[in-house]
Design a protein around this motif. Structure first.
Motif, PDB file in Angstrom:
ATOM      1  N   VAL A   6      32.844  38.259  47.139  1.00  0.00           N
ATOM      2  CA  VAL A   6      33.053  37.310  48.225  1.00  0.00           C
ATOM      3  C   VAL A   6      31.808  36.452  48.416  1.00  0.00           C
ATOM      4  N   ASN A   7      30.646  37.079  48.272  1.00  0.00           N
ATOM      5  CA  ASN A   7      29.371  36.361  48.367  1.00  0.00           C
ATOM      6  C   ASN A   7      28.334  37.177  47.608  1.00  0.00           C
ATOM      7  N   HIS A   8      27.981  36.723  46.395  1.00  0.00           N
ATOM      8  CA  HIS A   8      27.122  37.539  45.540  1.00  0.00           C
ATOM      9  C   HIS A   8      25.665  37.586  46.007  1.00  0.00           C
ATOM     10  N   ARG A   9      25.323  36.804  47.014  1.00  0.00           N
ATOM     11  CA  ARG A   9      23.955  36.821  47.529  1.00  0.00           C
ATOM     12  C   ARG A   9      23.804  37.758  48.728  1.00  0.00           C
ATOM     13  N   ARG A  10      24.915  38.193  49.286  1.00  0.00           N
ATOM     14  CA  ARG A  10      24.867  39.007  50.496  1.00  0.00           C
ATOM     15  C   ARG A  10      25.100  40.484  50.153  1.00  0.00           C
ATOM     16  N   ARG A  11      24.308  41.355  50.764  1.00  0.00           N
ATOM     17  CA  ARG A  11      24.508  42.789  50.591  1.00  0.00           C
ATOM     18  C   ARG A  11      24.797  43.421  51.937  1.00  0.00           C
ATOM     19  N   PRO A  12      25.609  44.476  51.999  1.00  0.00           N
ATOM     20  CA  PRO A  12      26.280  45.072  50.832  1.00  0.00           C
ATOM     21  C   PRO A  12      27.370  44.161  50.290  1.00  0.00           C
ATOM     22  N   PHE A  13      27.559  44.222  48.984  1.00  0.00           N
ATOM     23  CA  PHE A  13      28.542  43.365  48.334  1.00  0.00           C
ATOM     24  C   PHE A  13      29.950  43.639  48.859  1.00  0.00           C
ATOM     25  N   GLU A  14      30.693  42.571  49.096  1.00  0.00           N
ATOM     26  CA  GLU A  14      32.121  42.696  49.370  1.00  0.00           C
ATOM     27  C   GLU A  14      32.862  42.173  48.154  1.00  0.00           C
ATOM     28  N   VAL A  15      33.797  42.967  47.621  1.00  0.00           N
ATOM     29  CA  VAL A  15      34.527  42.569  46.419  1.00  0.00           C
ATOM     30  C   VAL A  15      36.029  42.715  46.635  1.00  0.00           C
ATOM     31  N   LYS A  16      36.792  41.995  45.803  1.00  0.00           N
ATOM     32  CA  LYS A  16      38.250  42.066  45.887  1.00  0.00           C
ATOM     33  C   LYS A  16      38.853  42.074  44.483  1.00  0.00           C
ATOM     34  N   LEU A  17      39.928  42.799  44.337  1.00  0.00           N
ATOM     35  CA  LEU A  17      40.658  42.868  43.075  1.00  0.00           C
ATOM     36  C   LEU A  17      41.579  41.658  42.983  1.00  0.00           C
ATOM     37  N   ILE A  18      41.537  40.954  41.848  1.00  0.00           N
ATOM     38  CA  ILE A  18      42.351  39.745  41.676  1.00  0.00           C
ATOM     39  C   ILE A  18      43.226  39.860  40.423  1.00  0.00           C
ATOM     40  N   ASP A  19      44.002  38.823  40.172  1.00  0.00           N
ATOM     41  CA  ASP A  19      44.812  38.625  38.968  1.00  0.00           C
ATOM     42  C   ASP A  19      45.868  39.707  38.767  1.00  0.00           C
ATOM     43  N   PHE A  20      47.025  39.459  39.359  1.00  0.00           N
ATOM     44  CA  PHE A  20      48.139  40.388  39.246  1.00  0.00           C
ATOM     45  C   PHE A  20      49.216  39.857  38.298  1.00  0.00           C
ATOM     46  N   GLY A  21      48.793  38.999  37.372  1.00  0.00           N
ATOM     47  CA  GLY A  21      49.738  38.414  36.421  1.00  0.00           C
ATOM     48  C   GLY A  21      50.363  39.413  35.476  1.00  0.00           C
ATOM     49  N   LEU A  22      49.677  40.547  35.236  1.00  0.00           N
ATOM     50  CA  LEU A  22      50.196  41.564  34.326  1.00  0.00           C
ATOM     51  C   LEU A  22      50.559  42.853  35.062  1.00  0.00           C
ATOM     52  N   ALA A  23      50.518  42.821  36.382  1.00  0.00           N
ATOM     53  CA  ALA A  23      50.819  44.012  37.172  1.00  0.00           C
ATOM     54  C   ALA A  23      52.300  44.385  37.047  1.00  0.00           C
ATOM     55  N   ILE A  24      52.562  45.674  37.131  1.00  0.00           N
ATOM     56  CA  ILE A  24      53.939  46.158  37.036  1.00  0.00           C
ATOM     57  C   ILE A  24      54.187  47.225  38.095  1.00  0.00           C
ATOM     58  N   ALA A  25      55.438  47.406  38.443  1.00  0.00           N
ATOM     59  CA  ALA A  25      55.817  48.510  39.323  1.00  0.00           C
ATOM     60  C   ALA A  25      55.787  49.800  38.505  1.00  0.00           C
ATOM     61  N   ARG A  26      55.458  50.907  39.137  1.00  0.00           N
ATOM     62  CA  ARG A  26      55.376  52.202  38.449  1.00  0.00           C
ATOM     63  C   ARG A  26      56.670  52.507  37.703  1.00  0.00           C
ATOM     64  N   LEU A  27      57.804  52.149  38.266  1.00  0.00           N
ATOM     65  CA  LEU A  27      59.090  52.437  37.637  1.00  0.00           C
ATOM     66  C   LEU A  27      59.336  51.585  36.392  1.00  0.00           C
ATOM     67  N   GLU A  28      58.537  50.521  36.212  1.00  0.00           N
ATOM     68  CA  GLU A  28      58.684  49.659  35.040  1.00  0.00           C
ATOM     69  C   GLU A  28      57.820  50.113  33.864  1.00  0.00           C
ATOM     70  N   ALA A  29      57.050  51.176  34.065  1.00  0.00           N
ATOM     71  CA  ALA A  29      56.179  51.671  32.995  1.00  0.00           C
ATOM     72  C   ALA A  29      57.019  52.175  31.829  1.00  0.00           C
ATOM     73  N   ARG A  30      56.877  51.555  30.678  1.00  0.00           N
ATOM     74  CA  ARG A  30      57.636  51.910  29.481  1.00  0.00           C
ATOM     75  C   ARG A  30      56.695  52.389  28.385  1.00  0.00           C
ATOM     76  N   THR A  31      56.952  53.581  27.869  1.00  0.00           N
ATOM     77  CA  THR A  31      56.133  54.138  26.795  1.00  0.00           C
ATOM     78  C   THR A  31      56.150  53.225  25.580  1.00  0.00           C
ATOM     79  N   GLY A  32      54.962  53.024  25.005  1.00  0.00           N
ATOM     80  CA  GLY A  32      54.854  52.187  23.820  1.00  0.00           C
ATOM     81  C   GLY A  32      54.506  50.749  24.115  1.00  0.00           C
ATOM     82  N   ARG A  33      54.436  50.394  25.391  1.00  0.00           N
ATOM     83  CA  ARG A  33      54.090  49.030  25.778  1.00  0.00           C
ATOM     84  C   ARG A  33      52.589  48.803  25.597  1.00  0.00           C
TER      85      ARG A  33
END
Length: 340
Positions: free
Chosen positions: A149-176
């Motif tokens: 969020v601000n790399h100069r400020r401590r403690p660092f605040e961070v966030k997880l981004i990019d859900f373009g490849l995210a899947i639901a647990r039920l969509e997990a297919r072996t071999g993917r």
């Protein structure tokens, strides 16, 4: 004349409510612009797709789910809106600073302070816990997708981004095929059943980078990565190997004993002169002291590496969960008083 010049410089057509400020980044994923929302006076980031594709639709569907569950309160990027373009829908996010990858690159990949690593891992475990409780697998956790969020400020605040490849647990297919090769978990490489534990594996790889400034496993092929995993962490258990669809690509079975194929067996036309890394085990990282005579740092570094070992368990069933990460001594700072 300034507004006209800015509008002319914008590489995409924007809805009238947005004012283009500058291009933040470009890549295979698309182009990200910094814009002003004139209705709210909020500065936002807008990601435009490079081409029409399923990934954009998948990401928007997942982001809408995350927004509905209010998961942006758990160190996950805030999704604001989306709008149509000729190439698909553009996505509007809260504006963040720089990725953890860019931050480390600015510092020439120097090892990070234990206190900063603790802060980041605690926040990512919080995000993982929320995703796991809602049956979501990110599948693409890496330094590039952890934004500061601000790399100069401590403690660092961070966030997880990019859900373009995210899947639901039920969509997990072996071999993917999932995850970047260097971050690919053993269960994905072997073609075993998988779960949210694959995200913990990749966070462990990212944590390794924070500790020593390099990848734990290097190579361009799954064979090289599996060799590196076995060299550093040991061979997967027999029951794991027996349940992998691709196990025989990487291991030979002789007299009921599994043995990993050598580099020469995987690549008969190539030579290999050194191991994937200089470490014999993850315990070697405990010697990477920043202050040799600081007893507190020695204890904290040992706890840090013990947490890393729990995150990089080869057997996914034994890998630490997000909930247990949050109660780990390294995160809670539960260590003996060395002044006694």
């Amino acid at each position: 004349m300034a507004p006209t010049k800015a509008a002319a410089a914008c590489p995409y057509e924007l809805p009238s409510k947005y004012k283009f400020l500058k291009v933040l980044g470009e890549g295979v994923f698309g182009t990200v612009l910094k814009c002003l929302d004139k209705e709210t006076s909020e500065t936002v980031a807008i990601k435009f797709p490079n081409c029409q594709g399923q990934q954009t639709w998948n990401e928007i569907a997942m982001l809408k789910k995350i927004k509905g569950l209010k998961l942006d309160k758990h160190n996950i990027v805030k999704f604001i809106d989306c709008f149509p373009t000729t190439l698909g829908k553009a996505i509007v996010f809260e504006l963040l600073d720089i990725s953890l990858y860019d931050y480390m690159e600015k510092r020439n990949d120097a090892p990070m302070l234990l206190s900063d690593i603790r802060t980041i891992i605690q926040q990512m475990a919080t995000a993982f816990k929320a995703l796991k409780e809602n049956q979501v697998i990110h599948t693409d956790v890496k330094l590039d997708n952890i934004m500061m969020v601000n790399h100069r400020r401590r403690p660092f605040e961070v966030k997880l981004i990019d859900f373009g490849l995210a899947i639901a647990r039920l969509e997990a297919r072996t071999g993917r095929t999932l995850q970047p090769v260097a971050f690919r978990s053993p269960e994905i490489i072997l073609g075993c059943r998988y779960s949210q534990a694959i995200d913990m594996w990749t966070l462990g790889c990212a944590m390794f980078q924070m500790i020593c400034g390099r990848l734990p496993f290097s190579g361009e092929t799954e064979c090289e990565i599996m060799l590196g995993i076995v060299e550093l962490l040991g061979q997967p258990a027999d029951d794991v190997l027996e349940n992998g669809r691709q196990t025989k690509t990487f291991f030979n079975l002789n007299d009921q004993v599994w043995r990993i194929k050598t580099y020469a067996e995987c690549f008969p036309d190539q030579t290999r002169t050194k191991k994937s890394h200089e470490f014999q085990s993850l315990d070697d990282l405990k010697a990477m002291r920043l202050e040799e005579k600081n007893k507190t740092e020695a204890v904290e570094r040992e706890q840090c590496v013990e947490l890393l070992k729990a995150m990089l368990r080869v057997d996914a069933k034994k890998r630490i969960t997000p909930k247990k990460v949050l109660t780990h001594p390294f995160i809670t700072k539960d260590h003996p008083n060395n002044d006694a």
